[in-house]
Design an enzyme around this catalytic site. Structure first.
Site, PDB file in Angstrom:
ATOM      1  CB  SER A 174       2.636  -9.948  -1.867  1.00 48.75           C
ATOM      2  OG  SER A 174       1.449 -10.363  -2.468  1.00 48.75           O
ATOM      3  CD  GLU A 227      -6.764   9.746  -0.941  1.00 45.03           C
ATOM      4  OE1 GLU A 227      -5.627   9.406  -0.292  1.00 45.03           O
ATOM      5  OE2 GLU A 227      -6.731  10.887  -1.367  1.00 45.03           O
ATOM      6  CG  ASP A 248       2.714  -8.285 -10.384  1.00 46.08           C
ATOM      7  OD1 ASP A 248       1.471  -8.923 -10.047  1.00 46.08           O
ATOM      8  OD2 ASP A 248       3.549  -7.838  -9.088  1.00 46.08           O
ATOM      9  CG  HIS A 302       2.428 -11.357  -7.400  1.00 43.01           C
ATOM     10  ND1 HIS A 302       2.289 -10.047  -7.089  1.00 43.01           N
ATOM     11  CD2 HIS A 302       2.690 -11.873  -6.558  1.00 43.01           C
ATOM     12  CE1 HIS A 302       2.303  -9.964  -5.852  1.00 43.01           C
ATOM     13  NE2 HIS A 302       1.994 -10.904  -5.503  1.00 43.01           N
TER      14      HIS A 302
END
Length: 283
Positions: free
Chosen positions: A131, A213, A236, A264
């Site tokens: 993560s 972005e 996830d 996850h």
């Protein structure tokens, strides 16, 4: 966000001016732990194994050695690898200082991670990042191509979009989480501090929406030169699959492994499969 807790007794081993080291035995083999002074803070770390290949584990948001990597510290091959896990500044046992989230907090964590490994005497090492830890690892590799051997990243995204923000807002209020999900973090931080720090994280990562972005680390991806394995759980709920494909597209020579039942925390729920995949890649 992890649900795995460590246990075991603590045996005092030695201490020094800059590094306090103990030996713990929550696993089948011994684990050294201590605090190393790095970039103005004392970072807590744990170390196990005696292999020539050094590997640093980087936890997710608010994560720590206690919550995020139990099955990896326990079961990654101790003969082939020396495994280090640490609590980033402001997380877990690396407090004080209190955790904050300036716009460069991923870059700050990357510098801390690299400098910790250098301070511990590792000239070259691989990084496993979950993560937030995956983004941190990618930045570290881009900035230190001569130090980082290989990277495994999962549950990570290099930019923020509207869909991501909606997902984060949906979990902002931890009082709506299940008790099982809250418990590990509340045991580390206490209920009040956990709730506040989590909200601060949501606000901190939302700032990236204002960057071009929505970039968290997009500009670093083309600079990653080491072999990189991206793992993604197809179930996830926090990181949509297009983020994994973005990493694959922009990191030269990277490979993507999909886990159909993975969520996850795939490295915890499917630890044996994950560890085997990682060991094969690192070798």
């Amino acid at each position: 966000m992890a649900l795995f807790l460590l246990g075991g007794r603590l045996l005092k081993c030695r201490s020094g001016a800059h590094r306090a080291v103990t030996v713990t035995q929550p696993y089948c083999s011994s684990v050294a732990s201590g605090r190393q002074h790095v970039n103005g803070v004392n970072l807590y770390y744990e170390q196990t194994g005696r292999g020539k290949h050094a590997v640093l584990l980087l936890p997710g948001a608010l994560g720590s050695t206690r919550t995020d990597f139990g099955p990896q510290m326990k079961s990654l091959n101790k003969e082939r690898f020396t495994v280090v896990c640490f609590d980033p500044r402001g997380y877990g046992k690396s407090r004080p200082p209190a955790r904050d989230f300036p716009i460069d907090f991923y870059e700050r964590d990357a510098k801390d991670a690299v400098d910790l490994m250098k301070a511990l005497g590792f000239g070259k090492f691989s990084m496993l990042g979950w993560s937030d830890g995956g983004m941190t690892a990618l930045i570290a590799a881009a900035k230190n191509p001569d130090l980082v051997n290989k990277i495994v990243a999962w549950g990570s995204n290099a930019y923020i979009c509207k869909q991501d923000l909606e997902l984060y807002e949906a979990v902002r209020d931890v009082s709506r989480w299940s008790a099982k999900m809250r418990q590990p973090m509340e045991e580390v931080y206490g209920a009040e501090l956990f709730a506040k720090t989590w909200e601060d994280w949501v606000d901190g990562i939302a700032k990236f929406e204002n960057r071009p972005e929505g970039s968290i680390c997009m500009e670093f991806l083309p600079l990653v030169r080491c072999p990189t394995l991206i793992i993604h759980g197809e179930k996830d709920p926090m990181v949509p699959a297009f983020h994994a494909h973005c990493l694959l597209k922009h990191i030269k020579g990277s490979r993507l492994h999909l886990m159909p039942e993975g969520k996850h925390n795939l490295h915890l729920r499917f630890a044996d499969e994950f560890n085997k995949l990682v060991e094969d890649f690192l070798e």
